[in-house]
Design a protein around this motif. Structure first.
Motif, PDB file in Angstrom:
ATOM      1  N   GLY A 137       3.769 -10.760  -2.769  1.00 34.37           N
ATOM      2  CA  GLY A 137       5.014 -10.022  -2.750  1.00 34.37           C
ATOM      3  C   GLY A 137       4.849  -8.597  -3.242  1.00 34.37           C
ATOM      4  N   PRO A 138       5.806  -7.743  -2.920  1.00 34.33           N
ATOM      5  CA  PRO A 138       5.697  -6.322  -3.256  1.00 34.33           C
ATOM      6  C   PRO A 138       5.791  -6.031  -4.749  1.00 34.33           C
ATOM      7  CG  PRO A 138       7.811  -6.796  -2.232  1.00 34.33           C
ATOM      8  CD  PRO A 138       6.981  -8.043  -2.126  1.00 34.33           C
ATOM      9  N   ASP A 139       6.487  -6.845  -5.526  1.00 34.56           N
ATOM     10  CA  ASP A 139       6.617  -6.566  -6.956  1.00 34.56           C
ATOM     11  C   ASP A 139       5.282  -6.629  -7.670  1.00 34.56           C
ATOM     12  OD1 ASP A 139       9.336  -6.193  -6.713  1.00 34.56           O
ATOM     13  OD2 ASP A 139       9.813  -8.275  -7.177  1.00 34.56           O
ATOM     14  N   ILE A 140       4.473  -7.641  -7.373  1.00 35.20           N
ATOM     15  CA  ILE A 140       3.166  -7.766  -8.010  1.00 35.20           C
ATOM     16  C   ILE A 140       2.238  -6.652  -7.535  1.00 35.20           C
ATOM     17  CG2 ILE A 140       1.103  -9.225  -8.162  1.00 35.20           C
ATOM     18  CD1 ILE A 140       2.977 -11.641  -8.177  1.00 35.20           C
ATOM     19  N   CYS A 141       2.312  -6.304  -6.257  1.00 33.96           N
ATOM     20  CA  CYS A 141       1.495  -5.219  -5.719  1.00 33.96           C
ATOM     21  C   CYS A 141       1.828  -3.906  -6.419  1.00 33.96           C
ATOM     22  CB  CYS A 141       1.711  -5.097  -4.215  1.00 33.96           C
ATOM     23  SG  CYS A 141       0.757  -3.787  -3.419  1.00 33.96           S
ATOM     24  N   ASN A 142       3.107  -3.579  -6.534  1.00 33.05           N
ATOM     25  CA  ASN A 142       3.527  -2.339  -7.189  1.00 33.05           C
ATOM     26  C   ASN A 142       3.165  -2.341  -8.665  1.00 33.05           C
ATOM     27  OD1 ASN A 142       4.602  -1.351  -4.806  1.00 33.05           O
ATOM     28  ND2 ASN A 142       6.635  -2.125  -5.232  1.00 33.05           N
ATOM     29  N   HIS A 143       3.283  -3.477  -9.313  1.00 27.29           N
ATOM     30  CA  HIS A 143       2.959  -3.585 -10.739  1.00 27.29           C
ATOM     31  C   HIS A 143       1.474  -3.300 -10.987  1.00 27.29           C
ATOM     32  CE1 HIS A 143       3.313  -4.852 -14.882  1.00 27.29           C
ATOM     33  NE2 HIS A 143       2.301  -5.708 -14.705  1.00 27.29           N
ATOM     34  N   LYS A 144       0.625  -3.690 -10.035  1.00 29.51           N
ATOM     35  CA  LYS A 144      -0.820  -3.471 -10.171  1.00 29.51           C
ATOM     36  C   LYS A 144      -1.254  -2.104  -9.627  1.00 29.51           C
ATOM     37  CE  LYS A 144      -2.129  -8.313 -10.174  1.00 29.51           C
ATOM     38  NZ  LYS A 144      -2.958  -9.347  -9.542  1.00 29.51           N
ATOM     39  N   GLY A 145      -0.307  -1.250  -9.281  1.00 27.77           N
ATOM     40  CA  GLY A 145      -0.633   0.103  -8.842  1.00 27.77           C
ATOM     41  C   GLY A 145      -0.877   0.254  -7.353  1.00 27.77           C
ATOM     42  N   GLY A 146      -0.435  -0.690  -6.557  1.00 25.27           N
ATOM     43  CA  GLY A 146      -0.631  -0.620  -5.114  1.00 25.27           C
ATOM     44  C   GLY A 146       0.667  -0.391  -4.368  1.00 25.27           C
ATOM     45  N   LEU A 147       0.528  -0.238  -3.062  1.00 24.24           N
ATOM     46  CA  LEU A 147       1.674  -0.084  -2.171  1.00 24.24           C
ATOM     47  C   LEU A 147       1.521  -1.046  -1.011  1.00 24.24           C
ATOM     48  CD1 LEU A 147       1.884   3.805  -1.948  1.00 24.24           C
ATOM     49  CD2 LEU A 147       3.466   2.305  -3.133  1.00 24.24           C
ATOM     50  N   CYS A 148       2.617  -1.603  -0.545  1.00 18.69           N
ATOM     51  CA  CYS A 148       2.590  -2.501   0.609  1.00 18.69           C
ATOM     52  C   CYS A 148       2.608  -1.676   1.882  1.00 18.69           C
ATOM     53  CB  CYS A 148       3.796  -3.439   0.579  1.00 18.69           C
ATOM     54  SG  CYS A 148       3.766  -4.582  -0.805  1.00 18.69           S
ATOM     55  N   ARG A 149       1.680  -1.994   2.799  1.00 19.05           N
ATOM     56  CA  ARG A 149       1.599  -1.287   4.069  1.00 19.05           C
ATOM     57  C   ARG A 149       1.463  -2.297   5.202  1.00 19.05           C
ATOM     58  NH1 ARG A 149       1.713   3.912   2.772  1.00 19.05           N
ATOM     59  NH2 ARG A 149       0.444   4.651   1.062  1.00 19.05           N
ATOM     60  N   ILE A 150       2.053  -1.974   6.344  1.00 17.47           N
ATOM     61  CA  ILE A 150       2.003  -2.862   7.504  1.00 17.47           C
ATOM     62  C   ILE A 150       0.686  -2.662   8.246  1.00 17.47           C
ATOM     63  CG2 ILE A 150       3.085  -3.399   9.717  1.00 17.47           C
ATOM     64  CD1 ILE A 150       5.732  -2.547   8.485  1.00 17.47           C
ATOM     65  N   ILE A 170       1.368  -7.747   6.128  1.00 17.23           N
ATOM     66  CA  ILE A 170       1.614  -6.647   5.199  1.00 17.23           C
ATOM     67  C   ILE A 170       0.616  -6.713   4.048  1.00 17.23           C
ATOM     68  CG2 ILE A 170       3.304  -5.515   3.722  1.00 17.23           C
ATOM     69  CD1 ILE A 170       5.477  -6.691   5.505  1.00 17.23           C
ATOM     70  N   LEU A 171      -0.204  -5.662   3.932  1.00 17.41           N
ATOM     71  CA  LEU A 171      -1.268  -5.594   2.945  1.00 17.41           C
ATOM     72  C   LEU A 171      -0.819  -4.860   1.695  1.00 17.41           C
ATOM     73  CD1 LEU A 171      -4.101  -4.422   5.352  1.00 17.41           C
ATOM     74  CD2 LEU A 171      -3.730  -6.746   4.522  1.00 17.41           C
ATOM     75  N   CYS A 172      -1.445  -5.198   0.569  1.00 19.59           N
ATOM     76  CA  CYS A 172      -1.283  -4.429  -0.664  1.00 19.59           C
ATOM     77  C   CYS A 172      -2.473  -3.484  -0.728  1.00 19.59           C
ATOM     78  CB  CYS A 172      -1.264  -5.347  -1.877  1.00 19.59           C
ATOM     79  SG  CYS A 172      -1.104  -4.464  -3.445  1.00 19.59           S
ATOM     80  N   CYS A 173      -2.222  -2.188  -0.687  1.00 17.04           N
ATOM     81  CA  CYS A 173      -3.290  -1.177  -0.635  1.00 17.04           C
ATOM     82  C   CYS A 173      -3.307  -0.363  -1.930  1.00 17.04           C
ATOM     83  CB  CYS A 173      -3.079  -0.239   0.541  1.00 17.04           C
ATOM     84  SG  CYS A 173      -3.039  -1.086   2.132  1.00 17.04           S
ATOM     85  N   LYS A 174      -4.512  -0.114  -2.431  1.00 16.66           N
ATOM     86  CA  LYS A 174      -4.690   0.719  -3.621  1.00 16.66           C
ATOM     87  C   LYS A 174      -5.539   1.926  -3.263  1.00 16.66           C
ATOM     88  CE  LYS A 174      -4.261  -2.728  -7.223  1.00 16.66           C
ATOM     89  NZ  LYS A 174      -4.895  -3.312  -8.388  1.00 16.66           N
ATOM     90  N   SER A 175      -5.348   2.992  -4.003  1.00 22.15           N
ATOM     91  CA  SER A 175      -6.093   4.216  -3.793  1.00 22.15           C
ATOM     92  C   SER A 175      -7.539   4.032  -4.238  1.00 22.15           C
ATOM     93  CB  SER A 175      -5.438   5.341  -4.589  1.00 22.15           C
ATOM     94  OG  SER A 175      -6.174   6.527  -4.447  1.00 22.15           O
ATOM     95  N   LEU A 176      -8.468   4.668  -3.515  1.00 20.51           N
ATOM     96  CA  LEU A 176      -9.879   4.607  -3.886  1.00 20.51           C
ATOM     97  C   LEU A 176     -10.156   5.340  -5.189  1.00 20.51           C
ATOM     98  CD1 LEU A 176     -11.599   5.155  -0.428  1.00 20.51           C
ATOM     99  CD2 LEU A 176     -11.552   3.062  -1.760  1.00 20.51           C
ATOM    100  N   SER A 177      -9.472   6.457  -5.416  1.00 18.76           N
ATOM    101  CA  SER A 177      -9.648   7.198  -6.666  1.00 18.76           C
ATOM    102  C   SER A 177      -8.371   7.092  -7.496  1.00 18.76           C
ATOM    103  CB  SER A 177      -9.956   8.660  -6.370  1.00 18.76           C
ATOM    104  OG  SER A 177      -8.895   9.258  -5.670  1.00 18.76           O
ATOM    105  N   PRO A 178      -8.503   7.030  -8.820  1.00 17.83           N
ATOM    106  CA  PRO A 178      -7.309   6.940  -9.661  1.00 17.83           C
ATOM    107  C   PRO A 178      -6.463   8.212  -9.563  1.00 17.83           C
ATOM    108  CG  PRO A 178      -9.276   7.219 -10.995  1.00 17.83           C
ATOM    109  CD  PRO A 178      -9.728   7.052  -9.575  1.00 17.83           C
TER     110      PRO A 178
END
Length: 65
Positions: free
Chosen positions: A21-34, A52-60
Motif C-alpha cells: 500500500g501507498p502509506d508504507i511506501c511513503n513512510h519508507k521514503g518512496g513514491l507509488c508509480r504505475i 503499481i510499484l514503490c520507487c525510491k530515489s537512487l541518491s538521497p
C-alpha cells in the motif's frame, strides 16, 4: 455488471501477497508509480501488485537546514 468487475479487480490487486500500500511506501521514503519507476529511481516493493510499484530515489535527497 461493469462496476462489479471493477470492484473484483481492485480487491484482487490489493489482496496480493507483497502489496503493502501507498502509506508504507511513503513512510519508507518512496513514491507509488504505475508500471515503471522514472529515471534515477529503483523499485523496492509493490504498492498494489503487480501494476503499481514503490520507487525510491537512487541518491538521497538533500535537505536544507
Amino acid at each position: 455488471m461493469g462496476i462489479l468487475w471493477f470492484i473484483l479487480i481492485f480487491i484482487s490487486l490489493t489482496d496480493h501477497g507483497d502489496a503493502h500500500g501507498p502509506d508504507i511506501c511513503n513512510h519508507k521514503g518512496g513514491l507509488c508509480r504505475i508500471a515503471n519507476c522514472i529515471s534515477g529511481e529503483y523499485s523496492t516493493q509493490y504498492c498494489f501488485e503487480p501494476i503499481i510499484l514503490c520507487c525510491k530515489s537512487l541518491s538521497p535527497a538533500i535537505t536544507k537546514s
